[in-house]
Design a protein around this motif. Structure first.
Motif, PDB file in Angstrom:
ATOM      1  N   LYS A  41      45.830  33.751  35.987  1.00  0.00           N
ATOM      2  CA  LYS A  41      44.618  34.438  35.545  1.00  0.00           C
ATOM      3  C   LYS A  41      43.445  33.997  36.408  1.00  0.00           C
ATOM      4  N   ASP A  44      36.637  34.665  36.108  1.00  0.00           N
ATOM      5  CA  ASP A  44      35.659  35.743  36.279  1.00  0.00           C
ATOM      6  C   ASP A  44      34.602  35.385  37.316  1.00  0.00           C
ATOM      7  N   HIS A  45      34.216  34.106  37.363  1.00  0.00           N
ATOM      8  CA  HIS A  45      33.211  33.625  38.308  1.00  0.00           C
ATOM      9  C   HIS A  45      33.631  32.247  38.814  1.00  0.00           C
ATOM     10  N   HIS A  54      35.819  38.697  39.286  1.00  0.00           N
ATOM     11  CA  HIS A  54      36.477  39.632  38.371  1.00  0.00           C
ATOM     12  C   HIS A  54      36.815  40.959  39.044  1.00  0.00           C
ATOM     13  N   HIS A  55      36.314  41.191  40.257  1.00  0.00           N
ATOM     14  CA  HIS A  55      36.580  42.452  40.961  1.00  0.00           C
ATOM     15  C   HIS A  55      38.022  42.562  41.446  1.00  0.00           C
TER      16      HIS A  55
END
Length: 135
Positions: A41, A44-45, A54-55
């Motif tokens: 996983k 996100d940042h 997250h892109h």
């Protein structure tokens, strides 16, 4: 229309360096923060530089490449071991099955990290968007 980023552009992102950082599980931008918050996983940042991660859209690419590499490494080795020592079928199943699982678990996060690094360096899937400046 996207602007072309040439070799003299100061905002150029080195692809090899970003992919290597990603493969090591580090942020492709700074190389300091952790790329993954769990086994596969993506965070996100970046906790170190704040880069938005997250892109990323690695999807099935890392799994496909992992399967390709493990099978292409395992098949010739399996044949060579069989010809050299003629082990029993169960010995082959256990050793090569376990080897394939371990190799897959080792390669998958590294390949996924390299994919994320490639996407970041090439400004794919939203990684190239410039941050909004306050008015």
């Amino acid at each position: 229309m996207p602007r072309h980023l040439g070799p003299s552009d100061p905002t150029e992102r080195p692809t090899g360096q970003a992919m290597l950082r990603g493969a090591m599980g580090r942020c492709p931008a700074c190389g300091e923060g952790k790329l993954f918050r769990s086994f596969l996983k993506v965070a996100d940042h970046c906790p170190a530089c704040g880069e938005a991660l997250h892109h990323q859209r690695a999807d099935d690419g890392p799994a496909y490449l992992t399967i390709l590499l493990v099978s292409h490494l395992g098949a010739p080795l399996l044949l060579a071991c069989y010809v050299a020592w003629r082990p029993s079928a169960m010995t082959m199943v256990w050793t090569f099955g376990l080897g394939a699982v371990i190799l897959s678990l080792l390669l998958l996060p590294r390949i996924k990290g390299a994919f994320v690094g490639l996407q970041w360096a090439r400004r794919m899937h939203g990684f190239g968007a410039e941050p909004a400046t306050p008015a």
